[in-house]
Design an enzyme around this catalytic site. Structure first.
Site, PDB file in Angstrom:
ATOM      1  N   GLY A  43       0.779  -1.240   0.000  1.00 22.22           N
ATOM      2  CA  GLY A  43       0.000   0.000   0.000  1.00 22.22           C
ATOM      3  C   GLY A  43       0.802   1.277   0.000  1.00 22.22           C
ATOM      4  CD  GLU A  98       1.705   1.035   7.085  1.00 17.48           C
ATOM      5  OE1 GLU A  98       1.296   1.186   5.911  1.00 17.48           O
ATOM      6  OE2 GLU A  98       1.461   0.023   7.736  1.00 17.48           O
ATOM      7  CG  ASP A  99      -1.224   1.901   3.231  1.00 13.96           C
ATOM      8  OD1 ASP A  99      -0.981   1.643   4.430  1.00 13.96           O
ATOM      9  OD2 ASP A  99      -1.710   1.047   2.451  1.00 13.96           O
ATOM     10  CG  ASP A 102      -7.893   1.125  10.514  1.00 11.08           C
ATOM     11  OD1 ASP A 102      -8.464   1.466  11.559  1.00 11.08           O
ATOM     12  OD2 ASP A 102      -8.525   0.717   9.524  1.00 11.08           O
ATOM     13  CG  PHE A 151     -12.144  -0.208   3.790  1.00  8.97           C
ATOM     14  CD1 PHE A 151     -11.227  -0.734   4.694  1.00  8.97           C
ATOM     15  CD2 PHE A 151     -11.973  -0.488   2.441  1.00  8.97           C
ATOM     16  CE1 PHE A 151     -10.168  -1.524   4.260  1.00  8.97           C
ATOM     17  CE2 PHE A 151     -10.925  -1.283   2.000  1.00  8.97           C
ATOM     18  CZ  PHE A 151     -10.031  -1.803   2.914  1.00  8.97           C
ATOM     19  CB  VAL A 152     -10.116   5.336   2.460  1.00  6.67           C
ATOM     20  CG1 VAL A 152     -11.088   6.231   3.212  1.00  6.67           C
ATOM     21  CG2 VAL A 152      -8.897   5.047   3.336  1.00  6.67           C
ATOM     22  NE  ARG A 164      -2.248  -3.193  -3.564  1.00  9.38           N
ATOM     23  CZ  ARG A 164      -2.314  -3.320  -2.231  1.00  9.38           C
ATOM     24  NH1 ARG A 164      -2.291  -2.250  -1.473  1.00  9.38           N
ATOM     25  NH2 ARG A 164      -2.406  -4.508  -1.679  1.00  9.38           N
TER      26      ARG A 164
HETATM   27  P1  XMP Z   1      -3.590  -1.530  10.983  1.00 11.21           P
HETATM   28  O1  XMP Z   1      -5.011  -1.861  11.304  1.00 11.21           O
HETATM   29  O2  XMP Z   1      -2.669  -2.659  11.282  1.00 11.21           O
HETATM   30  O3  XMP Z   1      -3.647  -1.328   9.436  1.00 11.21           O
HETATM   31  O4  XMP Z   1      -3.182  -0.217  11.592  1.00 11.21           O
HETATM   32  C1  XMP Z   1      -2.580  -1.065   8.723  1.00 11.21           C
HETATM   33  C2  XMP Z   1      -2.685  -1.682   7.355  1.00 11.21           C
HETATM   34  O5  XMP Z   1      -3.995  -2.142   7.033  1.00 11.21           O
HETATM   35  C3  XMP Z   1      -4.444  -1.670   5.811  1.00 11.21           C
HETATM   36  N1  XMP Z   1      -5.643  -0.814   6.021  1.00 11.21           N
HETATM   37  C4  XMP Z   1      -6.438  -0.333   5.082  1.00 11.21           C
HETATM   38  N2  XMP Z   1      -6.397  -0.495   3.760  1.00 11.21           N
HETATM   39  N3  XMP Z   1      -8.263   0.905   3.523  1.00 11.21           N
HETATM   40  C5  XMP Z   1      -7.323   0.122   2.994  1.00 11.21           C
HETATM   41  O6  XMP Z   1      -7.276  -0.012   1.787  1.00 11.21           O
HETATM   42  C6  XMP Z   1      -8.394   1.141   4.835  1.00 11.21           C
HETATM   43  O7  XMP Z   1      -9.276   1.887   5.275  1.00 11.21           O
HETATM   44  C7  XMP Z   1      -7.428   0.465   5.659  1.00 11.21           C
HETATM   45  N4  XMP Z   1      -7.219   0.447   6.979  1.00 11.21           N
HETATM   46  C8  XMP Z   1      -6.133  -0.351   7.161  1.00 11.21           C
HETATM   47  C9  XMP Z   1      -3.296  -0.908   5.256  1.00 11.21           C
HETATM   48  O8  XMP Z   1      -2.634  -1.719   4.325  1.00 11.21           O
HETATM   49  C10 XMP Z   1      -2.371  -0.622   6.386  1.00 11.21           C
HETATM   50  O9  XMP Z   1      -1.005  -0.697   6.019  1.00 11.21           O
HETATM   51 MG    MG Z   2      -0.310  -1.422   4.420  1.00 11.62          MG
END
Ligand code: XMP
Ligand code: MG
Length: 180
Positions: A43, A98-99, A102, A151-152, A164
């Site tokens: 991502g 990071e992208d 969450d 969710f984005v 992507r």
């Molecule tokens: P966490 O929950 O571990 O998430 O903080 C980190 C990784 O989860 C993916 N992620 C998302 N991907 N839309 C996405 O396309 C979202 O809203 C989303 N939330 C979490 C993402 O790859 C991130 O690195």
């Molecule tokens: Mg990621």
């Protein structure tokens, strides 16, 4: 593909402006250092290449692949190392790119790994921060945008591996989760 998007949250221009702002900050903070820029696959690749090119400092690029979503919209709660970093980070300044942060699980996993390996410093630059999703304490030092609890997708972020390549970040239409 554009028809699957309910609304655009951050346009190409918004993202370019954020990259310029963050790049300037990072250039100042890493002046005289050679950080390992650690991009979190897949991502963060789009954001990494844009923000790095706004950094007027020496850098080395590396990648790590961890998985917790398995392609869906909810974190599985378990983070797995899929592909490890290619270099020794001991004694190095590491900047994680990071992208999105969450739940914080992915970030905590990577930070713990880097600390175990005796990185000299670990900082985090994320395009998006979703503080309402947080399950674990994990803080980003550099943030592009704070996003609502939706969710984005786009600009690196995926749903089931798709979307992507959208040049902006948007919210998926709920019907996509049901249909696909
Ligand atoms: P966490 O929950 O571990 O998430 O903080 C980190 C990784 O989860 C993916 N992620 C998302 N991907 N839309 C996405 O396309 C979202 O809203 C989303 N939330 C979490 C993402 O790859 C991130 O690195
Ligand atoms: Mg990621």
């Amino acid at each position: 593909m554009n028809d699957d998007i309910e609304r655009v949250l951050y346009s190409q221009t918004d993202i370019a402006d954020a990259c310029a702002r963050l790049g300037k900050q990072l250039s100042g903070d890493y002046e005289g250092k050679v950080p390992v820029v650690l991009s979190v696959l897949s991502g963060a690749v789009f954001f990494t290449t844009d923000v790095m090119r706004q950094m007027n400092t020496y850098t080395q690029l590396d990648f790590i692949d961890v998985s917790s979503y398995h392609g869906g919209t909810k974190s599985s709660g378990e983070v797995q190392l899929v592909t490890d970093i290619s270099r020794d980070v001991s004694g190095r300044d590491v900047l994680i790119i990071e992208d999105i942060v969450d739940t914080g699980r992915t970030l905590k996993f990577i930070i713990d790994l880097l600390k175990d390996r005796h990185a000299k410093s670990v900082k985090v630059c994320t395009l998006l921060d979703k503080p309402t999703g947080r399950v674990l304490e994990a803080k980003a030092d550099y943030v592009g945008f704070v996003v609502p609890n939706e969710f984005v997708v786009g600009y690196g972020l995926d749903y089931k591996g798709e979307y992507r390549n959208l040049p902006y970040v948007g919210v998926l239409k709920p019907k996509i989760y049901m249909d696909k």
